[in-house]
Design an enzyme around this catalytic site. Structure first.
Site, PDB file in Angstrom:
ATOM      1  N   HIS A 141      14.254  86.326  95.594  1.00 24.20           N
ATOM      2  CA  HIS A 141      13.672  86.943  94.397  1.00 24.20           C
ATOM      3  C   HIS A 141      12.466  86.130  93.907  1.00 24.20           C
ATOM      4  CE1 HIS A 141      15.161  90.263  91.666  1.00 24.20           C
ATOM      5  NE2 HIS A 141      14.172  89.816  90.921  1.00 24.20           N
ATOM      6  N   SER A 163      10.662  99.844  91.421  1.00 22.32           N
ATOM      7  CA  SER A 163      11.833  99.213  90.803  1.00 22.32           C
ATOM      8  C   SER A 163      12.553 100.175  89.863  1.00 22.32           C
ATOM      9  CB  SER A 163      11.368  97.988  90.007  1.00 22.32           C
ATOM     10  OG  SER A 163      12.389  97.554  89.135  1.00 22.32           O
ATOM     11  N   ASP A 215      10.909  88.396 102.022  1.00 24.52           N
ATOM     12  CA  ASP A 215       9.965  88.089 100.943  1.00 24.52           C
ATOM     13  C   ASP A 215      10.296  86.755 100.307  1.00 24.52           C
ATOM     14  OD1 ASP A 215      11.596  88.206  98.559  1.00 24.52           O
ATOM     15  OD2 ASP A 215      11.165  90.320  98.260  1.00 24.52           O
ATOM     16  N   SER A 216       9.416  86.335  99.411  1.00 19.69           N
ATOM     17  CA  SER A 216       9.486  85.126  98.583  1.00 19.69           C
ATOM     18  C   SER A 216       8.507  84.068  99.073  1.00 19.69           C
ATOM     19  CB  SER A 216      10.899  84.538  98.502  1.00 19.69           C
ATOM     20  OG  SER A 216      11.757  85.478  97.831  1.00 19.69           O
ATOM     21  N   TYR A 269       6.393  85.904  82.203  1.00 21.07           N
ATOM     22  CA  TYR A 269       7.356  86.765  82.890  1.00 21.07           C
ATOM     23  C   TYR A 269       7.004  86.924  84.374  1.00 21.07           C
ATOM     24  CZ  TYR A 269      10.556  90.506  83.972  1.00 21.07           C
ATOM     25  OH  TYR A 269      11.561  91.241  84.549  1.00 21.07           O
ATOM     26  N   ARG A 282      15.873  81.567  82.656  1.00 24.49           N
ATOM     27  CA  ARG A 282      14.425  81.546  82.924  1.00 24.49           C
ATOM     28  C   ARG A 282      13.691  80.956  81.723  1.00 24.49           C
ATOM     29  NH1 ARG A 282      13.365  87.603  85.479  1.00 24.49           N
ATOM     30  NH2 ARG A 282      14.689  87.364  87.320  1.00 24.49           N
ATOM     31  N   THR A 319      19.120  95.740  95.345  1.00 24.39           N
ATOM     32  CA  THR A 319      18.953  94.320  95.034  1.00 24.39           C
ATOM     33  C   THR A 319      20.289  93.740  94.580  1.00 24.39           C
ATOM     34  OG1 THR A 319      16.659  94.670  94.479  1.00 24.39           O
ATOM     35  CG2 THR A 319      17.682  92.683  93.592  1.00 24.39           C
ATOM     36  N   GLY A 355       4.987  90.083  96.422  1.00 23.49           N
ATOM     37  CA  GLY A 355       5.315  90.340  95.015  1.00 23.49           C
ATOM     38  C   GLY A 355       4.205  89.958  94.059  1.00 23.49           C
ATOM     39  N   ARG A 356       4.278  88.738  93.503  1.00 18.85           N
ATOM     40  CA  ARG A 356       3.354  88.343  92.433  1.00 18.85           C
ATOM     41  C   ARG A 356       1.874  88.601  92.730  1.00 18.85           C
ATOM     42  NH1 ARG A 356       7.228  84.398  92.548  1.00 18.85           N
ATOM     43  NH2 ARG A 356       8.404  83.930  90.645  1.00 18.85           N
ATOM     44  N   ARG A 370      13.229  83.410  91.313  1.00 16.67           N
ATOM     45  CA  ARG A 370      13.467  83.818  89.921  1.00 16.67           C
ATOM     46  C   ARG A 370      14.938  83.931  89.582  1.00 16.67           C
ATOM     47  NH1 ARG A 370       8.966  86.423  87.824  1.00 16.67           N
ATOM     48  NH2 ARG A 370      10.047  88.083  86.726  1.00 16.67           N
ATOM     49  N   ARG A 377       1.779  84.537 100.423  1.00 19.87           N
ATOM     50  CA  ARG A 377       0.491  84.577  99.738  1.00 19.87           C
ATOM     51  C   ARG A 377      -0.658  84.915 100.683  1.00 19.87           C
ATOM     52  NH1 ARG A 377       3.633  84.994  96.639  1.00 19.87           N
ATOM     53  NH2 ARG A 377       4.139  83.864  94.739  1.00 19.87           N
ATOM     54  N   TYR A 403      18.627  98.717  90.905  1.00 17.50           N
ATOM     55  CA  TYR A 403      19.511  97.808  90.175  1.00 17.50           C
ATOM     56  C   TYR A 403      20.734  98.668  89.879  1.00 17.50           C
ATOM     57  CZ  TYR A 403      16.171  93.995  89.491  1.00 17.50           C
ATOM     58  OH  TYR A 403      15.318  92.942  89.684  1.00 17.50           O
ATOM     59  N   LYS A 457      18.742  93.767  99.577  1.00 16.22           N
ATOM     60  CA  LYS A 457      17.736  92.745  99.243  1.00 16.22           C
ATOM     61  C   LYS A 457      18.391  91.573  98.519  1.00 16.22           C
ATOM     62  CE  LYS A 457      13.377  92.286  96.600  1.00 16.22           C
ATOM     63  NZ  LYS A 457      13.653  91.680  95.291  1.00 16.22           N
TER      64      LYS A 457
HETATM   65  C1  FNR Z   1      10.275  90.784  90.610  1.00 15.64           C
HETATM   66  N1  FNR Z   1      11.218  91.039  91.597  1.00 15.64           N
HETATM   67  C2  FNR Z   1      12.015  92.164  91.476  1.00 15.64           C
HETATM   68  N2  FNR Z   1      12.890  92.477  92.464  1.00 15.64           N
HETATM   69  C3  FNR Z   1      13.628  93.604  92.401  1.00 15.64           C
HETATM   70  O1  FNR Z   1      14.405  93.861  93.305  1.00 15.64           O
HETATM   71  N3  FNR Z   1      13.517  94.432  91.314  1.00 15.64           N
HETATM   72  C4  FNR Z   1      12.679  94.169  90.285  1.00 15.64           C
HETATM   73  O2  FNR Z   1      12.591  94.935  89.333  1.00 15.64           O
HETATM   74  C5  FNR Z   1      11.917  92.991  90.347  1.00 15.64           C
HETATM   75  N4  FNR Z   1      11.063  92.674  89.334  1.00 15.64           N
HETATM   76  C6  FNR Z   1      10.204  91.621  89.475  1.00 15.64           C
HETATM   77  C7  FNR Z   1       9.240  91.385  88.489  1.00 15.64           C
HETATM   78  C8  FNR Z   1       8.326  90.359  88.632  1.00 15.64           C
HETATM   79  C9  FNR Z   1       7.284  90.144  87.586  1.00 15.64           C
HETATM   80  C10 FNR Z   1       8.375  89.531  89.797  1.00 15.64           C
HETATM   81  C11 FNR Z   1       7.367  88.436  90.014  1.00 15.64           C
HETATM   82  C12 FNR Z   1       9.337  89.743  90.759  1.00 15.64           C
HETATM   83  C13 FNR Z   1      11.280  90.226  92.822  1.00 15.64           C
HETATM   84  C14 FNR Z   1      10.323  90.768  93.884  1.00 15.64           C
HETATM   85  O3  FNR Z   1      10.750  92.005  94.362  1.00 15.64           O
HETATM   86  C15 FNR Z   1      10.211  89.822  95.081  1.00 15.64           C
HETATM   87  O4  FNR Z   1      11.476  89.512  95.594  1.00 15.64           O
HETATM   88  C16 FNR Z   1       9.473  88.525  94.754  1.00 15.64           C
HETATM   89  O5  FNR Z   1       8.419  88.756  93.850  1.00 15.64           O
HETATM   90  C17 FNR Z   1       8.922  87.920  96.023  1.00 15.64           C
HETATM   91  O6  FNR Z   1       8.349  86.693  95.777  1.00 15.64           O
HETATM   92  P1  FNR Z   1       6.767  86.464  95.553  1.00 15.64           P
HETATM   93  O7  FNR Z   1       6.026  87.295  96.575  1.00 15.64           O
HETATM   94  O8  FNR Z   1       6.473  86.886  94.142  1.00 15.64           O
HETATM   95  O9  FNR Z   1       6.643  85.004  95.770  1.00 15.64           O
END
Ligand code: FNR
Length: 408
Positions: free
Chosen positions: A301, A145, A335-336, A63, A204, A195, A358-359, A304, A339, A169, A277
């Site tokens: 995102h 979130s 974002d996105s 996930y 996914r 978002t 994020g991650r 994702r 690292r 959301y 976003k």
């Molecule tokens: C997310 N992201 C996300 N975005 C958002 O607006 N609401 C959310 O609840 C979530 N949940 C979520 C869960 C997980 C496990 C991940 C990895 C990502 C997206 C997040 O806010 C962001 O846009 C990305 O994670 C940015 O990319 P990197 O930094 O993970 O590469």
């Protein structure tokens, strides 16, 4: 005797905190070595995912690490950073640096925020509470979130005086939406991040192959399930009938796209700044600015959502130009794929005011809860501070596109 006129004091913003020497984390780590200590886990941000894998069950790891479709957009995000390189300047007197950055009227210690990540309790039992504590201890802004594992009130308490934004959301039910917004505002969340790119979940495979979706299991649903307006629509409470609550919530927060003419609704029910976003097209950025939005997050995102989407970094320059042309004060965040410190610098040089990560912090959470998140964030900030100096700059504001070279 005529009285001395009393001085009128204007209401003032709280003074900005002094600059932080984030690079000191490097010294701290090396000095620990004299006592035979090493960092709790890797300081190499691109290796965090592999290292976190051993701490998570397969569903949770898939996930967090997974992305949409073939993963092409996730890879594109990273490749875009790799194509873009920094060109350092020498003899610029960059010993003393100041990473403080003004974002939406607030001075932040560094141009880095925590992105909204849902269902963090799948990664660690303390979930968003740990993230809130770690962010607050560094003065960084966390974004909570809607899909949190803890309620807005619980996270606000954990965050204490820490700065916090709320990510929406956008529920289809207006009463539930307004109720959640009011709770977030009361709990001290200052900025609303809406978002737009997840009005339905993408395909996914990482999750599908394991039939794994936290929300279906009642994880990441604490905010609606504790919400009076949401509960009023249920015959039996979520505690009594989890399945019915899940079946009401999932279609309420996913499944229906909205349109631009709905934005005034949010404005009516949120009196702070609003940030959209998920923007990737210059025309959408222009529309957001013309609609009076205080900010946008250029984001896909983390790869994702729309599989095959362009890298978020590649979208950034055109969006910055489009927003500049509107003549508004709309701020561009990014974002996105962030690292490393160098990644942050590249996004800033291309015109982002600040970035969301994020991650990486989710992997920190997996390794060690609050301490794990703090280690990841301190590592990123130290790397950013050092890399800013080595690139020949003292402040983020000095960076321009001229500091970059693009591999053809
Ligand atoms: C997310 N992201 C996300 N975005 C958002 O607006 N609401 C959310 O609840 C979530 N949940 C979520 C869960 C997980 C496990 C991940 C990895 C990502 C997206 C997040 O806010 C962001 O846009 C990305 O994670 C940015 O990319 P990197 O930094 O993970 O590469």
């Amino acid at each position: 005797m005529p009285k001395e006129p009393t001085a009128v004091t204007e209401p003032q913003q709280p003074p900005a905190p002094p600059p932080v020497n984030f690079a000191n984390y490097q010294n701290e780590i090396y000095l620990h070595g004299l006592e035979g200590r090493v960092p709790p886990f890797t300081t190499e941000a691109t290796a965090l995912g592999a290292s976190a894998r051993g701490h998570l069950d397969a569903g949770a790891f898939g996930y967090v690490a997974g992305s949409a479709g073939s993963g092409a957009t996730h890879r594109a995000n990273r490749e875009a950073f790799d194509r873009c390189r920094l060109v350092p300047r020498m003899l610029t007197d960059a010993t003393h640096r100041d990473l403080r950055t003004r974002v939406l009227g607030t001075t932040m210690p560094a141009p880095v925020l925590l992105a909204p990540l849902g269902a963090q309790s799948i990664v660690h039992p303390d979930g968003e509470l740990a993230t809130a504590r770690a962010a607050a201890s560094l003065g960084l802004t966390m974004t909570l979130s809607t899909a949190s594992s803890y309620t807005v009130e619980q996270v606000a308490e954990a965050s204490g005086a820490g700065p916090r934004w709320f990510q929406l959301y956008w529920p289809n039910d207006d009463d539930v939406c307004v109720s959640i917004l009011e709770r977030a505002r009361r709990a001290g969340f200052t900025t609303l991040v809406v978002t737009l790119d997840t009005w339905t979940l993408a395909w996914r495979p990482h999750d599908l192959d394991q039939s794994y979706l936290p929300f279906i299991r009642g994880v990441g649903t604490a905010i609606p399930f504790s919400d009076p307006a949401f509960r009023a629509g249920l015959e039996r409470s979520p505690e009594e009938d989890l399945e019915a609550a899940v079946l009401r919530w999932v279609p309420m927060f996913t499944g229906t796209d909205k349109s631009w003419d709905r934005l005034p609704f949010l404005r009516r029910h949120w009196d702070g700044p609003i940030v959209l976003k998920g923007i990737q097209h210059p025309d959408d950025a222009r529309r957001a600015a013309e609609a009076g939005m205080e900010g946008i997050v250029v984001s896909n995102h983390g790869g994702r959502q729309l599989d095959g989407a362009m890298a978020s970094l590649d979208a950034l320059p055109g969006i910055v130009r489009a927003v500049e042309r509107t003549g508004t004060d709309t701020e561009v965040l990014f974002d996105s794929g962030i690292r490393t410190g160098a990644d942050v610098l590249k996004a800033l040089a291309l015109g982002a005011r600040a970035v969301l990560v994020g991650r990486p912090f989710a992997y920190g959470l997996a390794h060690g809860g609050e301490d794990g998140v703090r280690h990841v964030l301190r590592s990123l900030l130290a790397d950013l501070d050092l890399t800013l100096g080595l690139s020949g700059h003292r402040t983020p504001a000095e960076l321009t596109p001229d500091d970059l070279w693009h591999r053809p």
